[in-house]
Design a protein around this motif. Structure first.
Motif, PDB file in Angstrom:
ATOM      1  N   TYR A 213       0.968  -0.603  -0.233  1.00 31.53           N
ATOM      2  CA  TYR A 213      -0.262   0.348  -0.090  1.00 31.53           C
ATOM      3  C   TYR A 213       0.917   1.086  -0.029  1.00 31.53           C
ATOM      4  O   TYR A 213       0.278   2.293  -0.332  1.00 31.53           O
ATOM      5  N   LEU A 216       2.671   1.959  -3.245  1.00 25.40           N
ATOM      6  CA  LEU A 216       1.844   2.254  -4.223  1.00 25.40           C
ATOM      7  C   LEU A 216       1.473   3.886  -4.353  1.00 25.40           C
ATOM      8  O   LEU A 216       1.141   4.436  -5.408  1.00 25.40           O
ATOM      9  N   GLU A 219       3.761   5.698  -5.944  1.00 22.46           N
ATOM     10  CA  GLU A 219       3.507   5.495  -7.182  1.00 22.46           C
ATOM     11  C   GLU A 219       2.700   6.850  -7.610  1.00 22.46           C
ATOM     12  O   GLU A 219       2.527   7.440  -8.698  1.00 22.46           O
ATOM     13  N   ALA A 229      -4.420   1.172 -11.297  1.00 25.46           N
ATOM     14  CA  ALA A 229      -3.705   0.278 -11.271  1.00 25.46           C
ATOM     15  C   ALA A 229      -3.609  -0.848 -11.460  1.00 25.46           C
ATOM     16  O   ALA A 229      -4.766  -1.584 -10.547  1.00 25.46           O
ATOM     17  N   PRO A 244      -1.696  -8.086  -2.989  1.00 21.29           N
ATOM     18  CA  PRO A 244      -1.933  -6.286  -3.400  1.00 21.29           C
ATOM     19  C   PRO A 244      -3.439  -6.745  -3.089  1.00 21.29           C
ATOM     20  O   PRO A 244      -3.836  -5.405  -2.990  1.00 21.29           O
ATOM     21  N   TRP A 248      -5.131  -2.968  -2.675  1.00 22.00           N
ATOM     22  CA  TRP A 248      -6.576  -2.467  -3.325  1.00 22.00           C
ATOM     23  C   TRP A 248      -7.361  -2.185  -2.338  1.00 22.00           C
ATOM     24  O   TRP A 248      -7.802  -0.916  -3.239  1.00 22.00           O
ATOM     25  N   TRP A 259      -9.308  -0.850  -9.100  1.00 20.55           N
ATOM     26  CA  TRP A 259      -8.273  -1.975  -9.216  1.00 20.55           C
ATOM     27  C   TRP A 259      -7.915  -2.900  -9.656  1.00 20.55           C
ATOM     28  O   TRP A 259      -9.328  -3.197 -10.653  1.00 20.55           O
TER      29      TRP A 259
END
Length: 447
Positions: A213, A216, A219, A229, A244, A248, A259
């Motif tokens: 998490y 991400l 990012e 993503a 993930p 998500w 997600w």
């Protein structure tokens, strides 16, 4: 984001009826719409407009077809004081349709609001990015299965761009997994203090999940054009010590990020459009129609399909088992009647990985996914009849969905991945997808 609607009036000028109806719409649609200054039919439309709306229709429409044809936006006809089409305007709407002009004529206020959300989503998608982490998709675990998936083809990415304006941004899963693992345990533990969801995970598994998490989130912060993503989390699971799933769910609840399990960009696009337009719970899962028998049973490692003798339709041909990564599918706590995260089920992921065990409410659902052509949404209304558990299998808690015609579903389905939305939404899907220039192919008609 609110829809930017440009009201259009007929020359020789606006009249009181137009202004009164526009004021009513301003009140009825205040939560969903910002109205731009009205424009005369045939005049240039503002670049920022997401859709055009006619608060008033006149017989002059029959003589202005060319001007309608030059409107390069979704055209809403909302002429009643109740925020819907007036039945007196059926003739004009039908005439325009016969002349090749598509209009949207909602017959409930909820539909009008939904069309406005769809128009905003259509505009917002243009120039946005779907981020996917993958290195050599199809080359990892279960290669004979994963090499077949269309969403990894360059053609699929191009069609998503051509239809929706979406750019697929690809980054290395190997490098991302390494960055996530390098995050200190203390940082992950501190972040989890903000959430404290009910999970049944060992500490190491939980901290690894939270690190995904955090990585991400970094990012996404670096590129605000990313609106969805996904990660090739099963086929290339050797690049990470976890999955993930929890990340998500945290990102959806925090910022409504759509997600993509297994980096399925077609599922991501389907779910994004439906989530933003219909505003109903949605999630992705795998379909295992009872009619598929051997392949489905073998893949889920179960001896038989669930017993349906207690349901309204006792014909097993019209049922589908739905399961993904050991459970019903990945859905956030805000959608669920029951929710937790548990240790991994599938053999192809790291021993430290996890999955989400959750349930949607039983009752009406609609299954949907974009056709590979991007020209149609394939969809069927059904009923989530219940749940089934198979200890020691890859389906510890799967959903059982009834559809009108299992044979048609098997003949017409376009993927083993489908989006499940709560409620019977086929009519709304037809309207919403029309805003995107996409038709709907129904999978539930008996023939």
């Amino acid at each position: 984001m609110k829809a930017q609607l440009v009201p259009i009036y007929f020359d020789p000028g606006r009249d009181e009826g137009f202004d009164v109806q526009l004021a009513r719409l301003g009140e009825l649609l205040a939560d969903d719409v910002e109205f731009l200054p009205p424009v005369a039919l045939g005049a240039a439309l503002p670049a920022e407009a997401h859709a055009a709306v006619f608060p008033q229709m006149l017989g002059e429409a029959y003589r202005r077809v060319d001007d309608f044809r030059h409107i390069d936006l979704p055209i809403l006809v909302v002429t009643s004081e109740f925020g819907t089409l007036n039945m007196w305007d059926w003739e004009i709407v039908a005439y325009l349709e016969g002349e090749g002009v598509t209009t949207f004529a909602p017959y409930s206020l909820a539909q009008t609001r939904m069309l406005c959300r769809a128009a905003a989503a259509r505009a917002h998608l243009r120039g946005r990015k779907f981020l996917v982490f993958q290195d050599n998709p199809g080359e990892g675990f279960q290669a004979p299965i994963f090499k077949r998936f269309y969403w990894w083809e360059n053609e699929a990415a191009q069609r998503l761009f051509d239809r929706f304006g979406i750019t697929i941004l690809k980054k290395s899963f190997r490098e991302f997994g390494a960055r996530a693992r390098a995050i200190p345990d203390a940082a992950a533990a501190a972040e989890w203090e903000r959430w404290r969801w009910p999970v049944a995970l060992p500490e190491r598994a939980l901290l690894s999940a939270v690190k995904i998490y955090l990585a991400l989130r970094d990012e996404l912060a670096a590129d605000t054009d990313i609106i969805s993503a996904g990660i090739n989390c099963l086929n290339e699971s050797h690049f990470s010590d976890t999955t993930p799933c929890l990340a998500w769910m945290m990102l959806y609840e925090e910022r409504r990020l759509i997600w993509g399990c297994e980096a399925d960009t077609l599922s991501m696009a389907t779910q994004y459009v439906l989530d933003r337009s219909l505003n109903v719970p949605s999630m992705m899962t795998n379909l295992y129609p009872f009619l598929m028998a051997g392949p489905a049973l073998k893949h889920e490692r179960i001896p038989h399909f669930p017993d349906v003798s207690g349901y309204a339709d006792t014909n097993p041909e019209n049922y589908v088992l739905t399961a993904h990564c050991g459970y019903f599918g990945l859905l956030p706590p805000s959608f669920a009647t029951a929710w937790t995260a548990r240790p991994k089920v599938l053999a192809i992921v790291d021993e430290n990985a996890h999955a989400v065990d959750a349930r949607l409410p039983e009752g009406p659902v609609t299954l949907a996914k974009l056709h590979p052509s991007m020209g149609a949404l394939t969809a069927v209304e059904g009923t989530l009849a219940g749940y089934a558990q198979f200890p020691g299998s890859d389906c510890l808690n799967g959903g059982v969905i009834h559809v009108p015609d299992g044979h048609r579903l098997v003949r017409k389905a376009t993927s083993h991945h489908y989006i499940v939305t709560t409620g019977h939404n086929l009519n709304d899907m037809r309207m919403a997808m029309g805003v995107f220039g996409v038709g709907v192919e129904e999978l539930g008609i008996r023939n």
